[in-house]
Design a protein around this motif. Structure first.
Motif, PDB file in Angstrom:
ATOM      1  N   ARG A 107     -33.205  -8.385 -12.069  1.00  0.00           N
ATOM      2  CA  ARG A 107     -34.291  -9.228 -11.584  1.00  0.00           C
ATOM      3  C   ARG A 107     -35.385  -9.353 -12.649  1.00  0.00           C
ATOM      4  O   ARG A 107     -35.961 -10.419 -12.857  1.00  0.00           O
ATOM      5  CB  ARG A 107     -34.896  -8.660 -10.306  1.00  0.00           C
ATOM      6  CG  ARG A 107     -35.942  -9.582  -9.689  1.00  0.00           C
ATOM      7  CD  ARG A 107     -36.660  -8.949  -8.518  1.00  0.00           C
ATOM      8  NE  ARG A 107     -35.758  -8.584  -7.457  1.00  0.00           N
ATOM      9  CZ  ARG A 107     -36.143  -7.980  -6.322  1.00  0.00           C
ATOM     10  NH1 ARG A 107     -37.424  -7.693  -6.132  1.00  0.00           N
ATOM     11  NH2 ARG A 107     -35.260  -7.664  -5.395  1.00  0.00           N
ATOM     12  N   ASP A 130     -36.560 -16.753 -13.505  1.00  0.00           N
ATOM     13  CA  ASP A 130     -37.147 -17.325 -12.295  1.00  0.00           C
ATOM     14  C   ASP A 130     -38.515 -16.699 -12.045  1.00  0.00           C
ATOM     15  O   ASP A 130     -38.683 -15.476 -12.054  1.00  0.00           O
ATOM     16  CB  ASP A 130     -36.227 -17.056 -11.098  1.00  0.00           C
ATOM     17  CG  ASP A 130     -36.776 -17.676  -9.825  1.00  0.00           C
ATOM     18  OD1 ASP A 130     -36.597 -18.882  -9.637  1.00  0.00           O
ATOM     19  OD2 ASP A 130     -37.427 -16.935  -9.046  1.00  0.00           O
ATOM     20  N   SER A 163     -34.625 -11.936 -15.212  1.00  0.00           N
ATOM     21  CA  SER A 163     -34.537 -13.305 -14.710  1.00  0.00           C
ATOM     22  C   SER A 163     -35.640 -14.190 -15.290  1.00  0.00           C
ATOM     23  O   SER A 163     -36.750 -13.733 -15.548  1.00  0.00           O
ATOM     24  CB  SER A 163     -34.617 -13.307 -13.189  1.00  0.00           C
ATOM     25  OG  SER A 163     -34.748 -14.621 -12.684  1.00  0.00           O
ATOM     26  N   ASP A 208     -38.711 -14.183  -9.112  1.00  0.00           N
ATOM     27  CA  ASP A 208     -38.109 -12.896  -9.456  1.00  0.00           C
ATOM     28  C   ASP A 208     -39.060 -12.077 -10.322  1.00  0.00           C
ATOM     29  O   ASP A 208     -39.224 -10.870 -10.117  1.00  0.00           O
ATOM     30  CB  ASP A 208     -36.786 -13.101 -10.200  1.00  0.00           C
ATOM     31  CG  ASP A 208     -35.640 -13.484  -9.274  1.00  0.00           C
ATOM     32  OD1 ASP A 208     -35.798 -13.273  -8.055  1.00  0.00           O
ATOM     33  OD2 ASP A 208     -34.620 -13.987  -9.767  1.00  0.00           O
TER      34      ASP A 208
END
Length: 394
Positions: free
Chosen positions: A271, A276, A274, A279
């Motif tokens: 995570r 994103d 990531s 995240d």
């Protein structure tokens, strides 16, 4: 021999940027004479705290190894003295607003007639040209105009007031030293002098090296807490249970893995990698919560000298001065005072294989070397006495 032995500098600067620059040069062996006013003293001379002899600790540091000479620059006799010194001291650094030295008859164009090889560095807030050339300013003003501070703040917060003077030192002082040494190398090859124009706003603007290019090429504006290095990801500072802080810089995967293991969240490693935003923010919040679960001392036990994952405590200056790494690098030195004692100071940070910094003495008393300098230039005691009476040194 000292690395810069033979470089002879007249320093017309005050406060921090110019004196820090000439301190660096003096540390490396340059011969520096500060030209000061006896009536408008450099405020650093009285800056607290003072030691038991009434010497400002900051003045003692910034002006170490330099000679001090007082001159009333408005008098013609002072120009005569400076012209004489230029035969030997052929590098000048000055920090007045543009036009001041010219009005005194001490501008670059005036003085290069006396010495064609003169290197003349003008260090100012905004430079010798442009609409702000005569505008007063300080470190936070230069950083503000440079674009740096807008994306160096929290999203909903004000720009931070820094504890160190970034534009003054990293901008003004260091770039002045670079400019002077580059000009000295050029002069050695060609015999030609140089006028150097250093603007602390220019130099602060140049610090936008990571994210400025993205705007200039693709108009991607750097925003607060949205970038890798300004709090947009987990690279940040984290509070402990007792209100202290740790820095986390574990950007590379191998360091990030070690961080996750130390925080006992190895399952969140992917995570953290990531791209994103959700995240990233979820991982960062988890790191915040975990740091708040232990005290500063407890985390020191976790992130000890064997930990190799780019996590370090935020230290006070007192703690930093006693840190084993700072001590091992000999970054605190004892500098001689005139009474035979010493004063603790911050050392030169540059290490050379065959040379060592020169720490001759702490910052000199106002005008302490005036007569010695003039006698060494061949002026008679009688003439120096006449100048004294006329107020040349006041």
């Amino acid at each position: 021999m000292s690395l810069l032995a033979g470089l002879k500098i007249l320093d017309f600067s005050t406060l921090l940027p110019g004196p820090y620059a000439t301190m660096m040069l003096a540390d490396l062996g340059a011969d520096v004479i500060r030209i000061e006013s006896a009536t408008r003293q450099d405020l650093v001379r009285s800056m607290p705290p003072l030691d038991e002899d009434g010497l400002s600790a900051t003045h003692g540091h910034l002006n170490r190894s330099k000679k001090s000479m007082t001159l009333n620059l408005k008098l013609e006799e002072s120009k005569e003295i400076i012209h004489s010194l230029l035969q030997e001291y052929d590098i000048i650094i000055e920090q007045f607003r543009p036009g001041v030295m010219e009005r005194l008859g001490l501008g670059y164009e005036d003085l290069k007639k006396i010495n064609h090889g003169l290197i003349y560095c003008s260090l100012t807030g905004y430079g010798q040209t442009g609409p702000f050339r005569n505008r007063p300013g300080h470190d936070n003003n230069f950083l503000a105009l440079s674009g740096v501070m807008d994306y160096s703040r929290r999203k909903e917060g004000v720009p931070p007031t820094m504890g160190i003077q970034i534009a003054d030192i990293a901008g003004g002082s260091l770039h002045s030293v670079i400019g002077i040494l580059a000009a000295a190398l050029h002069r050695e090859k060609t015999g030609e002098g140089q006028h150097i124009d250093v603007s602390m706003t220019d130099t602060a603007f140049s610090f936008n090296a990571m994210y400025g290019p993205g705007y200039l090429v693709k108009e991607v504006e750097p925003k607060p807490e949205e970038l890798m290095l300004n709090g947009g990801i987990f690279y940040d500072y984290y509070e402990t249970a007792d209100g202290r802080f740790f820095s986390v810089g574990s950007l590379e995967p191998q360091f990030l893995k070690l961080l996750c293991e130390a925080l006992e969240i190895p399952d969140l490693f992917q995570r953290a990698l990531s791209e994103d935003t959700l995240d990233q923010q979820s991982f960062k919040q988890k790191v915040k919560d975990i740091f708040l679960s232990k005290s500063f001392e407890e985390w020191l036990g976790v992130f000890n000298e064997d930990f190799d994952g780019c996590v370090e405590p935020v230290l006070s200056f007192a703690e930093a001065a006693e840190h084993p790494q700072i001590q091992a690098r000999q970054m605190v030195v004892e500098v001689p005072k005139s009474d035979g004692t010493t004063q603790r100071q911050i050392a030169s940070p540059i290490k050379f294989s065959t040379a060592h910094p020169v720490y001759s003495h702490v910052g000199a008393g106002l005008g302490e070397h005036t007569e010695d300098i003039l006698l060494a230039r061949g002026f008679t005691a009688e003439r120096i006495g006449e100048w004294k009476e006329k107020g040349v040194f006041s």
